[in-house]
Design a protein around this motif. Structure first.
Motif, PDB file in Angstrom:
ATOM      1  N   CYS A   1     -15.040  -8.988 -65.910  1.00 29.24           N
ATOM      2  CA  CYS A   1     -15.494  -7.592 -65.892  1.00 29.24           C
ATOM      3  C   CYS A   1     -14.958  -6.792 -64.704  1.00 29.24           C
ATOM      4  O   CYS A   1     -14.910  -5.566 -64.757  1.00 29.24           O
ATOM      5  N   HIS A   2     -14.584  -7.475 -63.633  1.00 26.82           N
ATOM      6  CA  HIS A   2     -14.074  -6.802 -62.436  1.00 26.82           C
ATOM      7  C   HIS A   2     -12.704  -7.375 -62.123  1.00 26.82           C
ATOM      8  O   HIS A   2     -12.568  -8.596 -61.958  1.00 26.82           O
ATOM      9  N   PHE A   3     -11.704  -6.497 -62.015  1.00 28.21           N
ATOM     10  CA  PHE A   3     -10.319  -6.950 -61.851  1.00 28.21           C
ATOM     11  C   PHE A   3      -9.713  -6.467 -60.539  1.00 28.21           C
ATOM     12  O   PHE A   3     -10.045  -5.389 -60.048  1.00 28.21           O
ATOM     13  N   GLY A   4      -8.815  -7.290 -59.997  1.00 30.94           N
ATOM     14  CA  GLY A   4      -8.122  -6.937 -58.766  1.00 30.94           C
ATOM     15  C   GLY A   4      -6.778  -7.632 -58.681  1.00 30.94           C
ATOM     16  O   GLY A   4      -6.326  -8.271 -59.638  1.00 30.94           O
TER      17      GLY A   4
ATOM     18  N   ASN B   1      -6.288 -10.256 -62.018  1.00 30.07           N
ATOM     19  CA  ASN B   1      -7.209 -11.369 -62.244  1.00 30.07           C
ATOM     20  C   ASN B   1      -8.641 -10.970 -61.931  1.00 30.07           C
ATOM     21  O   ASN B   1      -8.902  -9.897 -61.372  1.00 30.07           O
ATOM     22  N   SER B   2      -9.552 -11.840 -62.318  1.00 31.98           N
ATOM     23  CA  SER B   2     -10.973 -11.491 -62.284  1.00 31.98           C
ATOM     24  C   SER B   2     -11.826 -12.736 -62.109  1.00 31.98           C
ATOM     25  O   SER B   2     -11.530 -13.780 -62.692  1.00 31.98           O
ATOM     26  N   PRO B   3     -12.924 -12.600 -61.346  1.00 33.99           N
ATOM     27  CA  PRO B   3     -13.846 -13.742 -61.256  1.00 33.99           C
ATOM     28  C   PRO B   3     -14.767 -13.851 -62.470  1.00 33.99           C
ATOM     29  O   PRO B   3     -15.341 -14.900 -62.718  1.00 33.99           O
TER      30      PRO B   3
END
Lengths: 352, 352
Positions: B224-227, B219-221
């Motif tokens: 562009c950035h996933f975790g 998931n991502s906020p």
């Protein structure tokens, strides 16, 4: 060219016999690859302790985490003459085509007032948990960022080898942030501060047929979600780091740029340590790199052990111009070495 | 059990001869694996066009992107009898141990009013660019999220196979977001809306010795950035998807949950399509999965081509209960197939 890192005369500083098994029936096969940090005036090491069941005659034994087994650990035995068993690497074996590790690793704390003599805690501080860590957790980097310690470590399971992260302020309670880099990935080191408004991490993904084993860099708004991945540095044909490279611990800020110590292995899986220098404001740019290792396996405890010909580091302590580099030797014991940062920087060859 | 997806009688709907080469001296070897979307009342396909130089007698030819070469493309020729050349896969070859692709792919738009007859643009809309795309870009998924189209595609270079992302509102200007999943990764499909306050993506990392080729979710906020990567679903011994699986295009929201179409390949690299159902609020939970493929290679254009025995999809159009699934057949041509979502959902076997 002589090595830059000077071994400590008391090496190895931690041996397997110094470390009690976590669970009855297991033996400590290796104690290696510690993260290093300072806490309340002491030096802390976060050891990787690799265990396995005592094998019976004619058998090989390993274990995996399993919440349904007594003590949470499930031993696994195979007959050495079983034709479905394949053991071509001391670290990994496979049965009927399914690979698994020969040991199960957890993380354990050790404390010291002088950085050379350590008292090892009797219990693990972090064990693998959940389906993505059934084969254990390994090689933890520790970095204080903003207001707590961030721990990045290798999480291994049937689903692959990934990077997971936890954080703590007091080494008693931990927050778990899950997998931050999916398989196949290892060797994650966080930069100690924001650069250009973002957090940054180094990591080491592995290609399948194409790509090799190189150091990448990514950034994050919150340390938990990463993007904009770039290939920072690659293995180099004909050098000590011809097959795979990976970051040691966090890069060190110097006037010249970010000093990154890293490991490099050649085609024969001989692991040495090198250094590179990254631009201070644009950390995805490499300014220079050592052509020779700053430490290479030469001492007996480095050339012969659980996996021969290895020096591997994921923890160091910097005080002024002095760095103490802790490292795993031959994947079996823990050693120390020291250098002046000035001397490491002096060994770096600027890119043309 | 019969297949659920019904092939269109006019298949293949796009052949290599329908598609002009992008550059003088190249031939179109394959046109395949289109992303699909709706834009201003038309159906758009974002084709993968795979090209190579015309080979001379006794030679094999491929090409790579190179900004210093005329037209930005550098042709590469090898003699077929060169002992350093290895060609055991139609898609990948290697020279002196260095692997590279046999074709160079770009993305090209095609437009249709009825979804079956397409006009192909003469020029690429997106080519590989930069050091992480020198071997081209492939297999783009397209999804409208919030206020624009998000494109996730495979970026290939010497540094590995990764997932890159771009976005556009008008198919004329694009914003590039770099690599969102580092090597080895492919088959990224974004969920069409936020769930529990976060954006979500499916992706397919590959393990090295341990781990296989499974579908993961992150998931991502900000997209562009996933975790918080988790392993969503794994390949299954003894089924059509025993060796590798990967998401088709974005999951489809239904009352029963998120319907995910995916590809699965077996040990013989025979690629079919399957379906699974994910929990609507907790999309990392799989509710059920088809045991049989909903489409498997059977038609001539699927069993024989550039790479035999392949049906592979990364684009579909849903209207009410009807889905049109576009797919690459034998890695060489583009076909279509249709089903009712109700019938696909009915073929899914709930997990016990």
């Amino acid at each position: 060219m002589p090595e830059v890192l000077i071994r400590w005369t008391e090496n190895p500083i931690i041996r397997t016999s110094d470390c009690k098994p976590s669970t009855a029936g297991l033996e400590v096969a290796c104690v290696l690859n510690p993260g290093a940090f300072e806490y309340k005036g002491r030096i802390g090491l976060l050891l990787r302790v690799a265990e396995r069941p005592l094998a019976k005659q004619g058998q090989v034994a390993t274990c995996v985490l399993d919440e349904h087994s007594p003590g949470g650990v499930k031993p696994v035995y195979y007959r050495l003459d079983d034709p479905q068993l394949s053991r071509d690497d001391p670290r990994v074996m496979s049965y009927a085509g399914n690979p698994f590790l020969t040991t199960l690793s957890h993380l354990r704390l050790a404390w010291s007032h002088d950085g050379r003599h350590f008292e090892i805690e009797p219990e693990p501080v972090l064990r693998g948990q959940g389906l993505l860590q059934t084969f254990g957790i390994e090689d933890c980097r520790v970095q204080w960022i903003d207001d707590k310690y961030w721990l990045t470590y290798t999480a291994v399971s049937e689903a692959g080898v990934a990077v997971a992260m936890s954080s703590t302020r007091d080494w008693l309670s931990f927050e778990h942030h899950g997998v931050i880099f999916p398989p196949h990935n290892k060797d994650c080191a966080l930069f100690p501060r924001k650069i250009n408004g973002a957090y940054w991490a180094l990591h080491r993904p592995s290609g399948a047929r194409i790509g090799g084993h190189n150091i990448w860099i990514a950034n994050s708004p919150d340390l938990c979600h990463f993007g904009d991945h770039r290939c920072l540095a690659r293995s180099r044909d004909g050098f000590f780091d011809s097959e795979r490279i990976g970051a040691n611990a966090s890069p060190i800020e110097t006037d010249a740029g970010w000093l990154l110590l890293y490991h490099g292995a050649d085609q024969k899986s001989r692991y040495g340590l090198g250094a590179m220098l990254l631009d201070r404001d644009q950390p995805w740019k490499v300014i220079g790199r050592t052509n020779e290792p700053i430490l290479a396996p030469m001492a007996d405890y480095e050339t012969s052990g659980f996996f021969n010909q290895v020096v591997f580091s994921n923890g160091h302590i910097v005080r002024g111009d002095q760095i103490d580099v802790y490292y795993g030797a031959a994947d079996q014991v823990i050693c120390g070495s020291s250098a002046r940062l000035t001397d490491i920087l002096g060994s770096i060859v600027p890119h043309q």
